[in-house]
Design an enzyme around this catalytic site. Structure first.
Site, PDB file in Angstrom:
ATOM      1  N   ASP A  83      33.573  93.945 -52.686  1.00 38.57           N
ATOM      2  CA  ASP A  83      33.094  92.568 -52.739  1.00 38.57           C
ATOM      3  C   ASP A  83      31.678  92.488 -53.277  1.00 38.57           C
ATOM      4  O   ASP A  83      30.932  93.463 -53.290  1.00 38.57           O
ATOM      5  CB  ASP A  83      33.173  91.921 -51.356  1.00 38.57           C
ATOM      6  CG  ASP A  83      32.256  92.580 -50.326  1.00 38.57           C
ATOM      7  OD1 ASP A  83      32.190  93.826 -50.303  1.00 38.57           O
ATOM      8  OD2 ASP A  83      31.597  91.849 -49.563  1.00 38.57           O
ATOM      9  N   GLU A 178      32.021  93.883 -47.195  1.00 38.56           N
ATOM     10  CA  GLU A 178      30.800  94.574 -46.775  1.00 38.56           C
ATOM     11  C   GLU A 178      29.603  93.631 -46.803  1.00 38.56           C
ATOM     12  O   GLU A 178      28.733  93.682 -45.928  1.00 38.56           O
ATOM     13  CB  GLU A 178      30.544  95.780 -47.685  1.00 38.56           C
ATOM     14  CG  GLU A 178      29.441  96.720 -47.200  1.00 38.56           C
ATOM     15  CD  GLU A 178      28.049  96.381 -47.732  1.00 38.56           C
ATOM     16  OE1 GLU A 178      27.086  97.041 -47.326  1.00 38.56           O
ATOM     17  OE2 GLU A 178      27.921  95.452 -48.555  1.00 38.56           O
ATOM     18  N   HIS A 383      22.174  91.407 -55.773  1.00 34.17           N
ATOM     19  CA  HIS A 383      22.363  90.074 -55.182  1.00 34.17           C
ATOM     20  C   HIS A 383      21.691  88.969 -55.984  1.00 34.17           C
ATOM     21  O   HIS A 383      21.447  87.889 -55.445  1.00 34.17           O
ATOM     22  CB  HIS A 383      21.850  90.019 -53.730  1.00 34.17           C
ATOM     23  CG  HIS A 383      22.584  90.894 -52.788  1.00 34.17           C
ATOM     24  ND1 HIS A 383      22.471  90.773 -51.410  1.00 34.17           N
ATOM     25  CD2 HIS A 383      23.440  91.922 -52.983  1.00 34.17           C
ATOM     26  CE1 HIS A 383      23.222  91.689 -50.818  1.00 34.17           C
ATOM     27  NE2 HIS A 383      23.823  92.395 -51.769  1.00 34.17           N
TER      28      HIS A 383
END
Length: 414
Positions: A83, A178, A383
């Protein structure tokens, strides 16, 4: 194009964003799209029993090629997560290779004026003359952790294509969710079948990490009292202002933007509400267990102050531990660290050991009976839309995984 890069460029185009506000597991069904792809590729390679279980985990193994009279040794596996973070969308990722990076700014998106600048991200300057992979500035790239997925898959492909290389059975697994802290909620350690493992989920190639934060999540719900502002004197309790007051009670120097290394923090992640009610979700982090407990206690003290001031029940607080520092579980098995360091040096890099300012699946797995330090994948700025990964670093990471396999097959440093 090398196998690992070809795989990575395909995998990042599969949207596997997980979502923290979902009760289902995995939190998004689309994570299974990549799981099915990986299962099919593993089957085509000739891996042992590749399958996706009902929870979306992918399990497989590379069969042993050791002679029958070889002495017993530990079974060491490799794990990565499928993910990507919900912080920035992972839909319609458009990867691009910047060849022979010249150390200058990289325009990610001309129309939106999104530029990757060495002045803001100095790690870029370490990769002059090498090739970088970026996205188009509208999405994250997904190197966290599809770089790790691709590297494990490239390692598996190489070993399955070269059965003359001696090695013990190598379990591999890919996990969902995760990024929302639930990556091993249903992980079957017994079925995985390893004595030890490495998560391939770190930063620069050559990193090995076996210390991470102790972590807790906090939900603060503030119950206000809405009264017409024209007649609210001595009556209204504005939940928005109380939430601001709660935040003001926390140490300003223990905000993530003020911390580094082993320093912990309090971090408000989301806030929603109105005058009548506000909900704030925090995370608490610290590498030191005692300081971690102190931070949770301090939060409770702040909540007690709010309730004493505005009335019992104004603020309800729930604190839930998420994971703990894997150090205490990994250190008794120093061969995991020393073999990784030896492999990194053998591949021409100097190992870098640093604390993880976050967590990995390995943190929780280490407390589930599977000591599991973390290895770098070659990526930076995870991210976010400024994420990048180095081609040569990914290729080097595959070499490191293969060298770790070799060291364990020879029984070195055990």
């Amino acid at each position: 194009m090398s196998s690992v890069i070809e795989k990575f460029l395909r995998y990042v185009k599969v949207d596997t964003e997980s979502m923290s506000d979902q009760e289902a597991f995995p939190s998004t069904e689309k994570q299974k799209d990549l799981a099915r792809i990986l299962t099919g590729e593993l089957a085509a390679m000739g891996a042992e029993n590749p399958h996706m279980d009902p929870h979306g985990y992918v399990y497989a193994a590379i069969p042993s090629t050791m002679p029958e009279d070889a002495p017993d040794g530990p079974v060491v596996g490799f794990i990565a997560h499928m993910d990507t973070s919900e912080a920035v969308t992972g839909h319609n990722v458009q990867p691009r290779i910047i060849q022979n990076y010249d150390g200058q700014e990289i325009i990610l998106n001309q129309d939106l004026n999104i530029t990757l600048r060495p002045a803001e991200f100095p790690d870029l300057l370490s990769y002059q003359g090498q090739d970088l992979i970026v996205a188009d500035g509208t999405t994250l790239l997904g190197a966290d952790d599809k770089a790790g997925v691709a590297e494990i898959m490239a390692m598996a492909e190489y070993l399955l294509a070269h059965p003359e290389i001696p090695h013990r059975r190598i379990p591999i697994a890919f996990t969902p969710d995760e990024e929302v802290g639930r990556g091993v909620d249903f992980f079957d350690v017994k079925k995985f079948g390893a004595d030890f493992a490495y998560t391939v989920d770190g930063g620069a190639a050559g990193e090995i990490e076996y210390e991470n934060f102790n972590a807790a999540s906090v939900r603060a719900v503030i119950h206000g009292k809405s009264v017409h502002p024209g007649s609210s004197k001595a009556k209204m309790i504005n939940a928005i202002l109380v939430a601001s007051e709660l935040q003001s009670l926390l140490p300003v120097h223990e905000d993530p933007a003020c911390t580094e290394g082993y320093e912990g923090f309090y971090h408000p992640c989301t806030i929603q509400g109105n005058v009548e009610q506000v909900t704030v979700d925090y995370i608490i982090r610290d590498h030191d267990k005692e300081k971690f407990q102190q931070k949770k206690a301090f939060f409770q003290t702040a909540a007690a102050f709010i309730n004493a001031k505005y009335g019992e029940g104004c603020l309800t607080l729930s604190i839930r531990d998420s994971y703990y520092n894997m150090k205490e579980q990994v250190e008794p098995h120093r061969h995991l660290i020393e073999n990784a360091r030896a492999a990194i040096r053998a591949c021409g890099l100097e190992p870098v050991t640093m604390p993880v300012r976050g967590g990995t699946d390995g943190a929780r797995l280490s407390f589930m009976g599977l000591p599991c330090p973390n290895l770098g994948v070659g990526g930076h700025n995870f991210h976010g839309r400024y994420e990048f990964v180095c081609v040569q670093s990914m290729e080097k990471s595959v070499e490191i995984l293969l060298k770790i396999v070799e060291l364990y097959s020879r029984g070195e440093k055990l």
